[in-house]
Motif scaffolding. Structure first.
Motif, PDB file in Angstrom:
ATOM      1  N   THR A 143       0.964  -1.490  -0.071  1.00 20.70           N
ATOM      2  CA  THR A 143      -0.019  -0.031  -0.033  1.00 20.70           C
ATOM      3  C   THR A 143       0.880   1.375   0.100  1.00 20.70           C
ATOM      4  OG1 THR A 143      -1.861  -1.216   1.119  1.00 20.70           O
ATOM      5  CG2 THR A 143      -1.934   1.152   1.203  1.00 20.70           C
ATOM      6  N   ALA A 144       1.719   1.113   0.798  1.00 16.31           N
ATOM      7  CA  ALA A 144       2.876   2.238   0.784  1.00 16.31           C
ATOM      8  C   ALA A 144       3.569   2.562  -0.325  1.00 16.31           C
ATOM      9  CB  ALA A 144       3.979   2.239   1.874  1.00 16.31           C
ATOM     10  N   LEU A 145       3.840   1.440  -1.243  1.00 13.58           N
ATOM     11  CA  LEU A 145       4.412   1.717  -2.471  1.00 13.58           C
ATOM     12  C   LEU A 145       3.492   2.235  -3.477  1.00 13.58           C
ATOM     13  CD1 LEU A 145       6.231  -1.730  -2.870  1.00 13.58           C
ATOM     14  CD2 LEU A 145       7.337   0.613  -1.928  1.00 13.58           C
ATOM     15  N   LEU A 146       2.141   1.667  -3.479  1.00 16.58           N
ATOM     16  CA  LEU A 146       1.159   2.164  -4.363  1.00 16.58           C
ATOM     17  C   LEU A 146       0.872   3.608  -4.245  1.00 16.58           C
ATOM     18  CD1 LEU A 146      -1.390  -0.818  -4.373  1.00 16.58           C
ATOM     19  CD2 LEU A 146      -0.437   0.084  -6.398  1.00 16.58           C
ATOM     20  N   GLU A 147       0.753   4.156  -3.042  1.00 14.06           N
ATOM     21  CA  GLU A 147       0.304   5.346  -2.670  1.00 14.06           C
ATOM     22  C   GLU A 147       1.170   6.432  -3.005  1.00 14.06           C
ATOM     23  OE1 GLU A 147      -0.683   5.484   1.383  1.00 14.06           O
ATOM     24  OE2 GLU A 147      -2.866   4.621   0.938  1.00 14.06           O
ATOM     25  N   ASP A 148       2.474   6.103  -3.098  1.00 14.64           N
ATOM     26  CA  ASP A 148       3.650   7.043  -3.404  1.00 14.64           C
ATOM     27  C   ASP A 148       4.881   6.591  -3.697  1.00 14.64           C
ATOM     28  OD1 ASP A 148       5.061   9.292  -3.866  1.00 14.64           O
ATOM     29  OD2 ASP A 148       4.567  10.250  -2.053  1.00 14.64           O
ATOM     30  N   PRO A 149       4.941   6.060  -5.150  1.00 15.97           N
ATOM     31  CA  PRO A 149       5.948   5.274  -5.524  1.00 15.97           C
ATOM     32  C   PRO A 149       7.213   5.831  -5.544  1.00 15.97           C
ATOM     33  CG  PRO A 149       4.580   5.515  -7.280  1.00 15.97           C
ATOM     34  CD  PRO A 149       3.726   5.817  -6.105  1.00 15.97           C
ATOM     35  N   ALA A 150       7.204   7.167  -5.854  1.00 14.84           N
ATOM     36  CA  ALA A 150       8.366   8.004  -5.912  1.00 14.84           C
ATOM     37  C   ALA A 150       9.225   8.207  -4.647  1.00 14.84           C
ATOM     38  CB  ALA A 150       7.972   9.160  -6.469  1.00 14.84           C
ATOM     39  N   ALA A 151       8.153   8.646  -3.614  1.00 19.78           N
ATOM     40  CA  ALA A 151       8.615   8.839  -2.393  1.00 19.78           C
ATOM     41  C   ALA A 151       9.377   7.551  -1.635  1.00 19.78           C
ATOM     42  CB  ALA A 151       7.397   9.310  -1.488  1.00 19.78           C
ATOM     43  N   ALA A 152       8.662   6.279  -2.203  1.00 18.41           N
ATOM     44  CA  ALA A 152       9.033   4.871  -1.691  1.00 18.41           C
ATOM     45  C   ALA A 152      10.486   4.639  -2.010  1.00 18.41           C
ATOM     46  CB  ALA A 152       8.246   3.751  -1.831  1.00 18.41           C
ATOM     47  N   ALA A 153      10.612   4.990  -3.395  1.00 13.30           N
ATOM     48  CA  ALA A 153      11.966   4.959  -3.939  1.00 13.30           C
ATOM     49  C   ALA A 153      13.104   5.448  -3.204  1.00 13.30           C
ATOM     50  CB  ALA A 153      11.919   5.396  -5.642  1.00 13.30           C
ATOM     51  N   GLN A 154      12.867   6.663  -2.445  1.00 13.01           N
ATOM     52  CA  GLN A 154      13.890   7.204  -1.853  1.00 13.01           C
ATOM     53  C   GLN A 154      14.228   6.823  -0.477  1.00 13.01           C
ATOM     54  OE1 GLN A 154      15.474   9.954  -3.429  1.00 13.01           O
ATOM     55  NE2 GLN A 154      14.118   9.299  -4.972  1.00 13.01           N
ATOM     56  N   LEU A 155      13.477   5.918  -0.070  1.00 15.90           N
ATOM     57  CA  LEU A 155      13.602   5.095   1.260  1.00 15.90           C
ATOM     58  C   LEU A 155      14.597   4.008   1.361  1.00 15.90           C
ATOM     59  CD1 LEU A 155       9.839   5.189   2.483  1.00 15.90           C
ATOM     60  CD2 LEU A 155      11.842   6.911   3.119  1.00 15.90           C
ATOM     61  N   THR A 156      15.313   3.644   2.374  1.00 14.58           N
ATOM     62  CA  THR A 156      16.179   2.641   2.423  1.00 14.58           C
ATOM     63  C   THR A 156      15.166   1.277   2.917  1.00 14.58           C
ATOM     64  OG1 THR A 156      16.594   3.019   4.777  1.00 14.58           O
ATOM     65  CG2 THR A 156      18.004   3.972   3.116  1.00 14.58           C
ATOM     66  N   VAL A 157      15.595   0.262   2.853  1.00 13.67           N
ATOM     67  CA  VAL A 157      14.739  -0.937   3.601  1.00 13.67           C
ATOM     68  C   VAL A 157      14.427  -0.597   4.880  1.00 13.67           C
ATOM     69  CG1 VAL A 157      16.796  -2.210   3.986  1.00 13.67           C
ATOM     70  CG2 VAL A 157      14.492  -3.352   3.526  1.00 13.67           C
ATOM     71  N   THR A 158      15.170  -0.174   5.699  1.00 18.72           N
ATOM     72  CA  THR A 158      15.069   0.217   7.157  1.00 18.72           C
ATOM     73  C   THR A 158      13.991   1.336   7.191  1.00 18.72           C
ATOM     74  OG1 THR A 158      17.367  -0.210   7.671  1.00 18.72           O
ATOM     75  CG2 THR A 158      16.217   0.985   9.352  1.00 18.72           C
ATOM     76  N   ASP A 159      14.079   2.330   6.212  1.00 22.23           N
ATOM     77  CA  ASP A 159      13.185   3.559   6.302  1.00 22.23           C
ATOM     78  C   ASP A 159      11.665   2.999   6.174  1.00 22.23           C
ATOM     79  OD1 ASP A 159      15.163   5.232   7.011  1.00 22.23           O
ATOM     80  OD2 ASP A 159      15.581   5.829   4.983  1.00 22.23           O
ATOM     81  N   LEU A 160      11.776   2.153   5.091  1.00 21.81           N
ATOM     82  CA  LEU A 160      10.062   1.547   4.436  1.00 21.81           C
ATOM     83  C   LEU A 160       9.603   0.787   5.775  1.00 21.81           C
ATOM     84  CD1 LEU A 160       8.273   1.728   2.543  1.00 21.81           C
ATOM     85  CD2 LEU A 160       9.392  -0.134   1.286  1.00 21.81           C
ATOM     86  N   ALA A 161      10.480  -0.055   6.255  1.00 16.25           N
ATOM     87  CA  ALA A 161      10.147  -0.954   7.426  1.00 16.25           C
ATOM     88  C   ALA A 161       9.435  -0.206   8.367  1.00 16.25           C
ATOM     89  CB  ALA A 161      11.114  -2.006   7.790  1.00 16.25           C
ATOM     90  N   ALA A 162      10.064   1.026   8.761  1.00 16.77           N
ATOM     91  CA  ALA A 162       9.752   1.776   9.978  1.00 16.77           C
ATOM     92  C   ALA A 162       8.384   2.506   9.497  1.00 16.77           C
ATOM     93  CB  ALA A 162      11.026   2.735  10.262  1.00 16.77           C
ATOM     94  N   ARG A 163       8.284   3.049   8.186  1.00 18.38           N
ATOM     95  CA  ARG A 163       7.152   3.682   7.985  1.00 18.38           C
ATOM     96  C   ARG A 163       6.042   2.848   7.727  1.00 18.38           C
ATOM     97  NH1 ARG A 163       7.218   8.037   3.009  1.00 18.38           N
ATOM     98  NH2 ARG A 163       8.566   8.819   4.337  1.00 18.38           N
ATOM     99  N   THR A 164       5.961   1.680   7.477  1.00 18.57           N
ATOM    100  CA  THR A 164       4.730   0.691   7.732  1.00 18.57           C
ATOM    101  C   THR A 164       4.696  -0.229   8.723  1.00 18.57           C
ATOM    102  OG1 THR A 164       6.522  -1.135   6.242  1.00 18.57           O
ATOM    103  CG2 THR A 164       5.174   0.591   4.948  1.00 18.57           C
ATOM    104  N   GLY A 165       5.695  -0.085   9.601  1.00 17.15           N
ATOM    105  CA  GLY A 165       5.417  -0.767  10.918  1.00 17.15           C
ATOM    106  C   GLY A 165       5.583  -2.161  10.721  1.00 17.15           C
ATOM    107  N   THR A 166       6.487  -2.586   9.953  1.00 18.47           N
ATOM    108  CA  THR A 166       6.919  -3.802   9.518  1.00 18.47           C
ATOM    109  C   THR A 166       8.430  -4.303   9.795  1.00 18.47           C
ATOM    110  OG1 THR A 166       7.317  -3.384   7.183  1.00 18.47           O
ATOM    111  CG2 THR A 166       5.195  -4.066   7.710  1.00 18.47           C
ATOM    112  N   SER A 167       8.903  -5.288   9.147  1.00 16.67           N
ATOM    113  CA  SER A 167      10.252  -5.417   9.513  1.00 16.67           C
ATOM    114  C   SER A 167      11.315  -5.404   8.251  1.00 16.67           C
ATOM    115  CB  SER A 167      10.402  -6.845  10.027  1.00 16.67           C
ATOM    116  OG  SER A 167       9.998  -7.960   8.974  1.00 16.67           O
ATOM    117  N   GLU A 168      12.603  -5.228   8.201  1.00 16.28           N
ATOM    118  CA  GLU A 168      13.069  -5.368   7.012  1.00 16.28           C
ATOM    119  C   GLU A 168      12.941  -6.739   6.103  1.00 16.28           C
ATOM    120  OE1 GLU A 168      17.213  -4.415   7.770  1.00 16.28           O
ATOM    121  OE2 GLU A 168      16.970  -2.583   8.822  1.00 16.28           O
ATOM    122  N   ALA A 169      12.807  -7.545   6.958  1.00 16.72           N
ATOM    123  CA  ALA A 169      12.881  -9.072   6.033  1.00 16.72           C
ATOM    124  C   ALA A 169      11.340  -9.016   5.482  1.00 16.72           C
ATOM    125  CB  ALA A 169      12.502 -10.367   7.172  1.00 16.72           C
ATOM    126  N   THR A 170      10.357  -8.394   5.988  1.00  9.48           N
ATOM    127  CA  THR A 170       9.119  -8.266   5.331  1.00  9.48           C
ATOM    128  C   THR A 170       9.318  -7.474   3.905  1.00  9.48           C
ATOM    129  OG1 THR A 170       7.776  -8.339   7.257  1.00  9.48           O
ATOM    130  CG2 THR A 170       6.715  -7.550   5.449  1.00  9.48           C
TER     131      THR A 170
END
Length: 291
Positions: free
Chosen positions: A29-56
């Motif tokens: 959902t995070a990737l769908l809502e703003d792919p350009a912004a997601a492209a700027q995030l590290t795996v750690t940042d995206l995991a934190a933003r979505t409340g998940t883990s790096e493995a997810t």
């Protein structure tokens, strides 16, 4: 699965939603809502933003066909921003919402579902399914709940071009009908979740009897899909206002329309002749004219 190109990435993200875990769905959902912004995030940042883990995050990237998250980031950057982002309708059904916003958002989501379904529809499976329907002695059409109206629409159109069909929109009726099928018959089974017990059992029994089973669903990993001869996937995402099969109704309608047209192409002239005669049958009581 092949790595999606940037142009079709959004469609693949949508198609992956129904089978995703709760945490994986948050990433998608995070990737769908703003792919350009997601492209700027590290795996750690995206995991934190979505409340998940790096493995997810990594598993989600790989489930989409990428070697890892860096490759997904590159595809997101190449895809660019969403042309006309449609914010999801969130909250409960009781929350106030401006009707103009509701109409605009729902229209955008319907369009999104149709476009994504068209991009990801398996044309080989579609052609094979149409071939089996063309050759069938009888075609059962199963659908319960919201799926019933979609199955009924396909049944109505197929009858008009000379296909012998049997519509079953009640669980026990579908189970009974499936036991009367045999080799050379077919069943078109419509189910968003692909997990409705009576529908899944009817499809399995139909296949065990030798009939070809065409599953129209949004869940590629569902019991219905795993037990079908041909799987045609519809795409769409849910909102607080649209639950269950309603989320992908537009995509499902497109899939069934494509199946119908593919079937008509295979029927050739006989379909045109039967359609003309059935139209005349409808017009005659109103006009008093025949032929």
């Amino acid at each position: 699965m092949p790595t999606p190109d940037p142009a079709s990435l959004r469609a693949h993200l949508l198609a992956a939603l129904p089978a995703a875990t709760a945490s994986g769905a948050r990433v998608l959902t995070a990737l769908l809502e703003d792919p350009a912004a997601a492209a700027q995030l590290t795996v750690t940042d995206l995991a934190a933003r979505t409340g998940t883990s790096e493995a997810t995050v990594v598993r989600t990237a790989r489930s989409l066909g990428f070697a890892g998250y860096p490759q997904l980031r590159l595809a997101l950057a190449a895809a660019g921003p969403v042309p006309e982002p449609a914010a999801l309708l969130t909250g409960s059904l009781e929350d106030p919402a401006d009707l103009a916003d509701v109409v605009t958002t729902l229209a955008a989501l319907e369009s999104e579902a149709v476009t994504a379904t068209a991009r990801t529809l398996d044309l080989t499976a579609l052609a094979a399914a149409a071939d089996d329907l063309r050759a069938a002695r009888v075609v059962d059409c199963y659908g319960l709940g919201v799926s019933a109206s979609l199955a009924a629409d396909f049944d109505h159109k197929a009858v008009r071009v000379g296909v012998l069909t049997r519509l079953r929109t009640e669980g026990h009726a579908a189970l009974v009908s499936s036991e009367t099928l045999r080799a050379g018959d077919a069943a078109v089974v419509v189910s968003h979740s692909g997990t409705t017990p009576d529908v899944v059992t009817a499809a399995r029994r139909a296949r065990a009897r030798g009939a070809a089973v065409v599953a129209v669903t949004s869940s590629p990993g569902s019991p219905l899909a795993s037990g079908a001869d041909h799987v045609l996937l519809a795409t769409g995402r849910e909102t607080a206002y649209r639950a269950g099969a309603m989320a992908s109704r537009a995509g499902t309608a497109l899939v069934l329309d494509c199946l119908y047209v593919a079937l008509v192409q295979r029927l050739g002239g006989s379909a045109s002749d039967t359609l003309r005669r059935t139209l005349e049958a409808v017009e005659e009581p109103r006009t008093g004219r025949r032929g």
